[in-house]
Design a protein around this motif. Sequence first.
Motif, PDB file in Angstrom:
ATOM      1  N   ILE A 131       0.879  -1.365  -0.017  1.00  0.00           N
ATOM      2  CA  ILE A 131      -0.089   0.042  -0.023  1.00  0.00           C
ATOM      3  C   ILE A 131       0.953   1.232  -0.110  1.00  0.00           C
ATOM      4  O   ILE A 131       0.558   2.302  -0.871  1.00  0.00           O
ATOM      5  N   SER A 132       1.818   1.403   1.023  1.00  0.00           N
ATOM      6  CA  SER A 132       2.686   2.496   0.792  1.00  0.00           C
ATOM      7  C   SER A 132       3.503   2.732  -0.290  1.00  0.00           C
ATOM      8  O   SER A 132       3.582   4.062  -0.911  1.00  0.00           O
ATOM      9  N   LEU A 133       4.080   1.911  -0.827  1.00  0.00           N
ATOM     10  CA  LEU A 133       4.804   1.896  -1.996  1.00  0.00           C
ATOM     11  C   LEU A 133       4.246   2.214  -3.247  1.00  0.00           C
ATOM     12  O   LEU A 133       4.426   3.350  -4.098  1.00  0.00           O
ATOM     13  N   LEU A 134       2.983   1.724  -3.426  1.00  0.00           N
ATOM     14  CA  LEU A 134       1.972   1.751  -4.481  1.00  0.00           C
ATOM     15  C   LEU A 134       1.246   3.282  -4.251  1.00  0.00           C
ATOM     16  O   LEU A 134       1.492   3.865  -5.718  1.00  0.00           O
ATOM     17  N   ILE A 135       1.059   3.709  -3.565  1.00  0.00           N
ATOM     18  CA  ILE A 135       0.667   5.235  -3.149  1.00  0.00           C
ATOM     19  C   ILE A 135       1.580   6.198  -3.424  1.00  0.00           C
ATOM     20  O   ILE A 135       1.346   7.172  -4.140  1.00  0.00           O
ATOM     21  N   ALA A 136       2.852   5.729  -2.969  1.00  0.00           N
ATOM     22  CA  ALA A 136       3.834   6.872  -3.134  1.00  0.00           C
ATOM     23  C   ALA A 136       4.592   6.858  -4.469  1.00  0.00           C
ATOM     24  O   ALA A 136       4.688   7.961  -5.066  1.00  0.00           O
ATOM     25  N   LEU A 138       2.841   5.926  -7.432  1.00  0.00           N
ATOM     26  CA  LEU A 138       1.949   6.321  -8.444  1.00  0.00           C
ATOM     27  C   LEU A 138       1.774   7.776  -8.311  1.00  0.00           C
ATOM     28  O   LEU A 138       1.450   8.765  -9.249  1.00  0.00           O
ATOM     29  N   SER A 139       1.545   8.429  -7.033  1.00  0.00           N
ATOM     30  CA  SER A 139       1.307   9.748  -6.814  1.00  0.00           C
ATOM     31  C   SER A 139       2.696  10.598  -7.142  1.00  0.00           C
ATOM     32  O   SER A 139       2.340  11.665  -7.711  1.00  0.00           O
ATOM     33  N   THR A 140       3.766  10.067  -6.969  1.00  0.00           N
ATOM     34  CA  THR A 140       4.816  10.718  -7.471  1.00  0.00           C
ATOM     35  C   THR A 140       4.933  10.652  -9.015  1.00  0.00           C
ATOM     36  O   THR A 140       5.474  11.835  -9.617  1.00  0.00           O
ATOM     37  N   THR A 265      13.050  10.944  -6.451  1.00  0.00           N
ATOM     38  CA  THR A 265      13.470   9.839  -5.348  1.00  0.00           C
ATOM     39  C   THR A 265      13.439  10.739  -3.794  1.00  0.00           C
ATOM     40  O   THR A 265      13.084   9.843  -2.963  1.00  0.00           O
ATOM     41  N   LEU A 266      13.511  12.053  -3.839  1.00  0.00           N
ATOM     42  CA  LEU A 266      13.487  12.758  -2.853  1.00  0.00           C
ATOM     43  C   LEU A 266      11.983  13.045  -2.063  1.00  0.00           C
ATOM     44  O   LEU A 266      11.473  13.040  -1.072  1.00  0.00           O
ATOM     45  N   LEU A 267      10.991  12.858  -3.113  1.00  0.00           N
ATOM     46  CA  LEU A 267       9.556  13.105  -3.062  1.00  0.00           C
ATOM     47  C   LEU A 267       8.848  11.732  -2.611  1.00  0.00           C
ATOM     48  O   LEU A 267       7.909  11.873  -1.906  1.00  0.00           O
ATOM     49  N   ILE A 268       9.250  10.517  -3.002  1.00  0.00           N
ATOM     50  CA  ILE A 268       8.903   9.251  -2.915  1.00  0.00           C
ATOM     51  C   ILE A 268       8.580   9.136  -1.120  1.00  0.00           C
ATOM     52  O   ILE A 268       7.289   8.839  -0.450  1.00  0.00           O
ATOM     53  N   PRO A 269       9.705   9.417  -0.249  1.00  0.00           N
ATOM     54  CA  PRO A 269       9.465   9.286   1.155  1.00  0.00           C
ATOM     55  C   PRO A 269       8.526  10.083   1.680  1.00  0.00           C
ATOM     56  O   PRO A 269       7.965   9.963   2.837  1.00  0.00           O
ATOM     57  N   VAL A 321      11.823   5.344   4.747  1.00  0.00           N
ATOM     58  CA  VAL A 321      12.213   6.816   4.282  1.00  0.00           C
ATOM     59  C   VAL A 321      13.545   6.818   4.464  1.00  0.00           C
ATOM     60  O   VAL A 321      14.019   7.991   3.382  1.00  0.00           O
ATOM     61  N   LEU A 322      14.413   6.568   5.514  1.00  0.00           N
ATOM     62  CA  LEU A 322      15.797   6.661   5.345  1.00  0.00           C
ATOM     63  C   LEU A 322      16.351   6.121   4.126  1.00  0.00           C
ATOM     64  O   LEU A 322      17.323   6.970   3.644  1.00  0.00           O
ATOM     65  N   ALA A 323      15.956   5.054   3.733  1.00  0.00           N
ATOM     66  CA  ALA A 323      16.672   4.737   2.606  1.00  0.00           C
ATOM     67  C   ALA A 323      16.499   5.220   1.321  1.00  0.00           C
ATOM     68  O   ALA A 323      17.335   5.607   0.646  1.00  0.00           O
ATOM     69  N   PHE A 324      15.220   5.851   0.985  1.00  0.00           N
ATOM     70  CA  PHE A 324      15.092   6.857   0.108  1.00  0.00           C
ATOM     71  C   PHE A 324      15.751   8.210  -0.106  1.00  0.00           C
ATOM     72  O   PHE A 324      16.111   8.609  -0.909  1.00  0.00           O
TER      73      PHE A 324
END
Length: 341
Positions: A131-136, A138-140, A265-269, A321-324
Amino acid sequence: MTAPLDATESAQHAEPEAITQGVRDIASRSLTQIAWQRLRRDKVALGGGVVVVLLILVAIFAPLLTHWFGYPPNEFHQDLINPSTQGVLGDDPNDPFSTDKMGGISWEHLLGLEPVNGRDLFSRIVYGAQISLLIAFLSTILCVIIGTVLGITAGYFGGVVDTVISRTMDIFLAFPLLLFAIALAGVIPDGAFGLTDNGLRVSVLIFIIGFFSWPYIGRIVRGQTLTLKEREFVEAARSLGAGTGHILFREILPNLVAPILVYATLLIPTNILFEAALSFLGVGINPPTPTWGGMLSNSLDYYTQAPHFVIIPGLAIFVTVLAFNLFGDGLRDAFDPRSSD
């Protein structure tokens, strides 16, 4: 006496050739190759990139992982819950490693169990990543598309077009996005546009985050476009009769890929945290679908009884978040033309 002179002359001829060869080697490297060489030397950024790839693989193969190492995320294990304390049953109250003190962590339940209902935490964390990665992601993507189109349009055409788009950016930047998202998510109907329940909620969250976040990347693209349109290669293309479409998509846009990629890549987290905040407040994804923010919200009543219920989803958000962020910082340094090789 002639031998030393010949050696000196050979060295003098060899030195310019070596310099020329070095210049050719540098000139033959593309921007991508230079950025990759810089990124390979940044071990911290590479570590963040490896974690990002692992998280994506975990989200993709969530059903397979839960089949091998866990249970369905919404499967109750009430037989492992103490009816009097609503905590995990223990084998030996005097054993500090008893299952109740360890939150039910065992070979069968790698991250333990939730109190009260006994759902497997490993499965819910893995499915929460979906859920988290899908929304992050696609919204990005939506944010990048809108921001790039409007930013490059404003920067290239200028004048009234630039004024209208820039003032629109200012309005969006001043918009209370979190309050709007809470209000809109709270009145979402059960079905619309052929979507129902969480499918509709995911779509609405993607639209809200992507549509209202585009000014951040739009301002970056606009500023870069203002600089690029005055460069010699754009003037050369214009003097050869190239049209506006050719200049925008063949000359300017390829030079915007690096800053767009870095900022994405900074917007995804940021989008991951935004989705987690909405789920934490109870206006995100409806239960029982697992989300990291929703798991944190449910754990507040049991943080003294089952601290692992708070720590595990919190660590999932923190590590992601830290990894991204680390990977995005590394990309920014790698594509920076002022960085030294």
